[in-house]
Design a protein around this motif. Structure first.
Motif, short mmCIF file in Angstrom:
data_model
loop_
_atom_site.label_atom_id
_atom_site.label_comp_id
_atom_site.label_asym_id
_atom_site.label_seq_id
_atom_site.Cartn_x
_atom_site.Cartn_y
_atom_site.Cartn_z
N ASP A 97 -10.31 119.92 7.70
CA ASP A 97 -8.99 119.74 7.08
C ASP A 97 -7.88 120.14 8.04
O ASP A 97 -6.86 119.46 8.15
CB ASP A 97 -8.87 120.56 5.79
CG ASP A 97 -9.75 120.04 4.67
OD1 ASP A 97 -10.25 118.90 4.78
OD2 ASP A 97 -9.94 120.78 3.68
N GLU A 98 -8.08 121.26 8.75
CA GLU A 98 -7.07 121.72 9.69
C GLU A 98 -6.91 120.75 10.85
O GLU A 98 -5.80 120.41 11.25
CB GLU A 98 -7.47 123.11 10.20
CG GLU A 98 -6.40 123.78 11.02
CD GLU A 98 -6.79 125.20 11.39
OE1 GLU A 98 -6.62 125.56 12.56
OE2 GLU A 98 -7.25 125.94 10.49
N LYS A 102 -5.14 117.54 9.59
CA LYS A 102 -3.70 117.74 9.42
C LYS A 102 -2.99 117.73 10.77
O LYS A 102 -1.93 117.13 10.91
CB LYS A 102 -3.41 119.06 8.69
CG LYS A 102 -1.93 119.29 8.45
CD LYS A 102 -1.67 120.64 7.85
CE LYS A 102 -0.21 120.93 7.64
NZ LYS A 102 0.70 120.45 8.64
N ARG A 142 -15.65 122.37 6.30
CA ARG A 142 -14.66 121.56 5.60
C ARG A 142 -13.25 122.04 5.92
O ARG A 142 -12.35 121.25 6.19
CB ARG A 142 -14.91 121.60 4.09
CG ARG A 142 -13.96 120.72 3.30
CD ARG A 142 -14.23 120.76 1.81
NE ARG A 142 -14.05 122.10 1.31
CZ ARG A 142 -14.93 122.76 0.55
NH1 ARG A 142 -16.06 122.19 0.22
NH2 ARG A 142 -14.69 123.98 0.14
N ASP A 143 -13.04 123.36 5.91
CA ASP A 143 -11.73 123.92 6.21
C ASP A 143 -11.32 123.58 7.64
O ASP A 143 -10.17 123.21 7.89
CB ASP A 143 -11.74 125.43 6.00
CG ASP A 143 -10.36 126.04 6.17
OD1 ASP A 143 -9.44 125.58 5.47
OD2 ASP A 143 -10.22 126.94 7.01
N ASP A 144 -12.26 123.67 8.57
CA ASP A 144 -11.97 123.33 9.96
C ASP A 144 -11.61 121.85 10.08
O ASP A 144 -10.66 121.49 10.77
CB ASP A 144 -13.19 123.64 10.84
CG ASP A 144 -12.93 123.32 12.29
OD1 ASP A 144 -11.98 123.88 12.87
OD2 ASP A 144 -13.70 122.52 12.86
N THR A 155 -18.27 125.29 3.63
CA THR A 155 -16.87 125.58 3.32
C THR A 155 -16.08 125.77 4.61
O THR A 155 -14.97 125.26 4.75
CB THR A 155 -16.76 126.82 2.43
OG1 THR A 155 -17.50 126.58 1.23
CG2 THR A 155 -15.32 127.12 2.08
N LEU A 156 -16.64 126.50 5.56
CA LEU A 156 -15.96 126.71 6.83
C LEU A 156 -15.80 125.40 7.60
O LEU A 156 -14.75 125.14 8.19
CB LEU A 156 -16.73 127.73 7.68
CG LEU A 156 -16.70 129.16 7.16
CD1 LEU A 156 -17.68 130.02 7.95
CD2 LEU A 156 -15.31 129.73 7.21
#
Length: 78
Positions: free
Chosen positions: A43-44, A47, A39-41, A36-37
Motif C-alpha cells: 500500500d505504501e 501510494k 500488504r502495508d508495504d 499484514t506487513l
C-alpha cells in the motif's frame, strides 16, 4: 530469498486479537502478521507510485477548470 528471525514482545490483549484475526482466515499468527506487513508495504509503495505519477503528469490537488469536473484516469468512470 532468505529468511531472518524477528522477535517481538507484545501484550497479551494484542496477541489474543491477532490470534482471532488469524483464526478467521485459517492462518497461523505468524502468517497473518507477515501478510499484514506485506500488504502495508505494498500500500505504501503503491501510494508513492501514484504520487510520483501525479507529480510527473502535473495532476495533483489543483482544482478542475471552472465548469468542468476532473476525473482521474485511474478512476475508470466518467
Amino acid at each position: 530469498m532468505g529468511s531472518t528471525v524477528l522477535s517481538l514482545r507484545i501484550d497479551s490483549e494484542l496477541l489474543d486479537r491477532l490470534k482471532q484475526h488469524a483464526a478467521r482466515r485459517q492462518m497461523s499468527v505468524q502468517d497473518y502478521v507477515v501478510r499484514t506487513l506485506i500488504r502495508d508495504d505494498f500500500d505504501e509503495r503503491f501510494k508513492t507510485a501514484v504520487d510520483e505519477t501525479e507529480k510527473f503528469y502535473g495532476t495533483g490537488p489543483d482544482p478542475a477548470p471552472s465548469g468542468q469536473d476532473q476525473v482521474r484516469p485511474s478512476a475508470g468512470i466518467a
